[in-house]
Design an enzyme around this catalytic site. Sequence first.
Site, PDB file in Angstrom:
ATOM      1  N   SER A 369      -7.798 -44.735  40.900  1.00  0.00           N
ATOM      2  CA  SER A 369      -6.963 -45.894  40.598  1.00  0.00           C
ATOM      3  C   SER A 369      -5.581 -45.413  40.191  1.00  0.00           C
ATOM      4  CB  SER A 369      -7.588 -46.726  39.463  1.00  0.00           C
ATOM      5  OG  SER A 369      -7.627 -45.974  38.269  1.00  0.00           O
ATOM      6  N   LYS A 370      -4.704 -46.358  39.867  1.00  0.00           N
ATOM      7  CA  LYS A 370      -3.321 -46.020  39.519  1.00  0.00           C
ATOM      8  C   LYS A 370      -3.236 -45.088  38.318  1.00  0.00           C
ATOM      9  CE  LYS A 370      -1.203 -50.241  41.344  1.00  0.00           C
ATOM     10  NZ  LYS A 370      -0.452 -51.467  41.013  1.00  0.00           N
ATOM     11  N   ARG A 371      -4.234 -45.159  37.423  1.00  0.00           N
ATOM     12  CA  ARG A 371      -4.157 -44.309  36.235  1.00  0.00           C
ATOM     13  C   ARG A 371      -4.322 -42.833  36.587  1.00  0.00           C
ATOM     14  NH1 ARG A 371      -9.461 -43.220  34.445  1.00  0.00           N
ATOM     15  NH2 ARG A 371     -11.045 -44.409  35.558  1.00  0.00           N
ATOM     16  N   GLY A 373      -2.562 -41.437  38.861  1.00  0.00           N
ATOM     17  CA  GLY A 373      -1.297 -41.023  39.466  1.00  0.00           C
ATOM     18  C   GLY A 373      -1.067 -41.764  40.766  1.00  0.00           C
TER      19      GLY A 373
END
Length: 879
Positions: A369-371, A373
């Site tokens: 996911s976006k967390r 990177g």
Amino acid sequence: EGATFAAMMHALAFTRSPTLRRALATTVTQRLQPFTTDSNNDSTAFRRRRALKPNNASLQEKASKLPGYFDGTLMMSTMEDQTTAADAAADEEDNKSLFPNAGKNVLDLPPRMRFAPSPTGSLHVGGARTALYNWLVAKKGQFDFENSESGFVLRVEDTDVARSTKESEASVLADLSWLGLAWDEGPDMPLAKYGPYRQSERSTIYSKLAQTLIDEGKAYPCFCTPEELEEMKLKMEAEGIPPRYDGTWRDADPKLVADKIAAGDPYTVRFKVPAGARVVIDDAVRGTVSWDAEATVGDFILLRSSGVPVYNFCVAVDDASMGITTVIRAEEHLTNTLRQGLILDALGAPRPRYAHCSLILGEDKQKLSKRHGATSCNQFRLDGFLPDAMINYLALLGWNDGTDNEIFTRDELIEAFDIGRIVKSPSVFDMDKLKWVNSQHLKKMDVEEILDLVEEQLNFLDMIKEGGDEQKKSDFIFASTALAKQMLETLQDAATNAKTVLGYNLPATFGELADGSEAKEMVKQGNFYGISMKLLEMYEGGSLPMPDPNNLLSSFVDGSNKAIVDDRQLGEASSYPDEYKAAMKAISKEMNAKGKNLFHPVRLALTGEMSGQDVTKQLSLLTMAVGDDSVVNAESAGVVPFEARMEKLKGFCESIPEEFRVSKTAGKKGDKSKKDSKKDGGKKESEAESAAASSSAAPAVADPLDSYEGPPITALDIRVGRINKVWTHEEADKLYCEEIDVGEDEPRQIASGLRPYLSEEDLDGRMVLVLCNLKARKLAGFPSHGMVLCASNEDHTEVKLVSVPVDAKIGERVTVPGIDFEGEDGKPFAENKIGKKKVFEKIAPFLNTSEYGVPEFCGRPLLTSAGVCTSPIGNGSVS
């Protein structure tokens, strides 16, 4: 009479009540009797019946698919069964026109693949991999089935009206174009045979088929309000029952339904899940998967009350109506296959083959996911990754070709890709591995091939002025690319490296240097102050060599005007590097400093950094960036002109404490000389004079280690090992699997790509060198922990094992003369650090074999307790 008969036939076709169907069937039979004995009768009904059986073979083929068919005989006892057979045959003809794969085995057809993104955001890694796998199968199919309908279909699933946007759709299409995944059919071709390709533009098709399912009793209107459905859900949850629709309107009174529709009451259309239904698929990745439909799902919605079709209905209809043969998608869609299968079966449409790929995880083993990177394709483009490197790496996230090969061109991927080699286990997205793959692709490209891409990166950082001199801009881009080419992991590195070169990070004072930093420890040795003061003296006196403003590009090209990418190679047409070298020799002699005691202080003083590319090339790039007519945006690029650097250097030197202004290394050597002189009298003095005379008569040979700025060789844990067992990998043509004793409690298992070069007999029982501090990983499914070091010639057509002295000890660490492998500084790096910092990749260019085949690091042999290692390959490399 004809109209009455037609009406009766229509009622018979759509009536689901067994009693009413039998009554209608009897009447129809009576009306047909006059025609059954007259073969020449030309009635419309008779012509239609004959049209359904053009020949015996086709009739038998169709009959074999109908109820009551057994062992070549159609077992029918009622007119209702005969009518069912006629209906089925007619439906089959309709299905062939609507569903192109009807009656065919999809595995025998040229592959028609699809990627169906929802335009609710950017294209992320998981979606890009799905698109790639489908694209690869389609491209291979186009090579194997020329002039067929094989192709890659792009379909936009925009039924989520609230979240779908045209901007997101454009973004996804742009990302696919950047990756080079060109589609053969898609939303930009609405008039193509199977178009349109946006679900929002196919509402007529969905409505028609939904009505067909209602007419056939396979779907029904549901008038439950949201409040009633919520109450139903809460009641089931309270009773411990998995919530699902309870079938309130499943068998409702037709008159009541008609009245509510006439009154304009809102309703959804629900699919009527058949009693006892079971859906079974043979998934190409996961094998047989089955569901008890009745126990798993209730009657689910096909059309919302707004008339908008739901996802699963659209997908099922589109896959069938567009002739899709295989659906490759993420495993999170596996549960959707149940509903889609039920819908396809109810429509009499063929199911495609399914292949559900495992999820892609972050390094913490959670869903990517976006967390974690960057995950969107556009961000990877902005970060300087090559499209070909991206698809290379994405292909490896869940697939391998059975060898240890990890670098593929686009054409090689098309040739090698096989759905059967997609693995079930989840893949972990490794940014370091992606950067390594990208660097391998960059190494195969010439400077000229990536100039436009580097220019794009420079523009992202706003380093290039608009409207500047085109030739000067071209020269700066070329120089920036050539300067960084050897160390590039991403294209962005060329831009950030140029920015570092143009900047000057020496702090204003000594106290601002970080405690324990390499720079501060170096300044404390005392060489920096004296050397810097000498540089300032030469600059102010005009004797410090500087680049020629009229010939700046010459530092970056060789005699044939080809880009220089090896940092150790200097431009042949420029006298500046020669003048700079002569100046450094003069400083070395005057300051009694050489090697890193000279080069490190000079580099920090002139560039503000402890490491980097050749100083003359850096100063040449800096000269390009200064001046009123420069094409470089000085503010955005952080340009610090040379004059400003010298002013800052002067202030820094003034802040250095007195105790660090005298060379400690020179003092140590002086003390040693004095002790030796006292001990040996005039003998040493005489030898020193002779040595001085000798050195003035013959130039000293440069020690490669003096200019080496990579990781320490001590970072590598190279040990002596013995191969106890070797066998061929069952699935990988190039791999051997080896069991190697490296002095640990248990032998290690290591996979090596030596099958093309050596036989099992060549390996079995051999003593070898093993790089032991590599992180364990799987190669074609085999757990490998380490790497066997070999010698190879320049083009890698010949590969041989490094020979270890027979008396060497198993498990002992290989050393290099003149380098301290003891103590804290001599300890090998941890496995994670070796991988993440690409330590071996940085050291490898300096691991070579001598003219006589001796494996060396910077000209020093690899050594065991029993002596020097050897190899049969001279002037080669060690890897």
